[in-house]
Design a protein around this motif. Sequence first.
Motif, short mmCIF file in Angstrom:
data_model
loop_
_atom_site.label_atom_id
_atom_site.label_comp_id
_atom_site.label_asym_id
_atom_site.label_seq_id
_atom_site.Cartn_x
_atom_site.Cartn_y
_atom_site.Cartn_z
N PHE A 73 20.49 34.47 -16.11
CA PHE A 73 20.75 33.73 -17.35
C PHE A 73 19.42 33.12 -17.77
O PHE A 73 18.94 32.20 -17.11
CB PHE A 73 21.82 32.67 -17.11
N HIS B 193 17.83 28.52 -21.85
CA HIS B 193 18.68 28.12 -22.97
C HIS B 193 18.97 26.63 -22.85
O HIS B 193 18.71 26.01 -21.81
CB HIS B 193 20.00 28.91 -22.96
N ASP C 286 22.36 24.06 -23.42
CA ASP C 286 23.82 24.18 -23.58
C ASP C 286 24.28 23.64 -24.93
O ASP C 286 23.66 22.73 -25.49
CB ASP C 286 24.52 23.42 -22.44
N TYR D 105 22.50 17.46 -14.22
CA TYR D 105 21.25 17.43 -14.98
C TYR D 105 21.56 17.25 -16.46
O TYR D 105 22.68 17.55 -16.90
CB TYR D 105 20.41 18.69 -14.70
N HIS E 289 17.14 25.18 -19.35
CA HIS E 289 17.39 25.62 -17.97
C HIS E 289 17.72 27.10 -17.93
O HIS E 289 18.04 27.70 -18.96
CB HIS E 289 18.50 24.78 -17.33
NI NI Z 1 23.53 26.43 -19.33
#
Ligand code: NI
Length: 226
Positions: free
Chosen positions: A93, A96, A98, A153, A159
């Motif tokens: 992943f 990005h 959130d 976090y 992240h």
């Molecule tokens: Ni995320």
Amino acid sequence: MLVHVPDVLTGPQISRCREVMAYAKWIDGRATAGHQSARAKHNLQIPEGTPEAREMGELIVGALERSPLFISAALPHRIFPPLFNRYDESMTFGFHVDNAIRQITGTPLRLRTDLSATLFLSRPEEYDGGELVVEDTYGSHAVKLPAGHLILYPAASLHRVNPVTRGARLASFFWIQSMVRADADRTLLFELGTVLQQFEQAVPDHPAVIDLTGVYYNLFRRWTDT
Ligand code: NI
């Protein structure tokens, strides 16, 4: 602030989650991703609201409600029902941030994502790669924790999850709306609360304990938005 909450789940609770995850149905992880993050996201998820996700989610939220460290670090107002993901070999992943707001599926409730949480459900020796990498003002932090441990976090931070190069990485992930919106304010309250606790244990009858407790509550009152 990144906070490591150890031993959120017990051994039997981890085993139960692993059992459920072994028979659960998995779908493309892009189901819950935003526009930008969908392009970076290559993993699998258990669909939201399934009996499997619900059983494990209730177990996790129940455990968090009994964790003084989680409560004092997150000051949770609302916890998103935990989601579950799996990264098989070569899944990843990319960087990005959130989504800011999450609708809690099947309810009219919305949650502002102040904090992101990842609860590791695989043992570190079961897979290579798969570190959660969080960028904050102090640099880049690569996180890979024992099964049952959680990392908190700021949801506002950039992240990613490094590609898994061997085995499978199983985890739960979710968001928390905090009673204190700003990460810096929440961090100060956490630090003050931790010092206060140590002070209280060292000199329980000292009159300044009462004054300092008052300072904690008055800052909390000033910074809360709920
Ligand atoms: Ni995320």
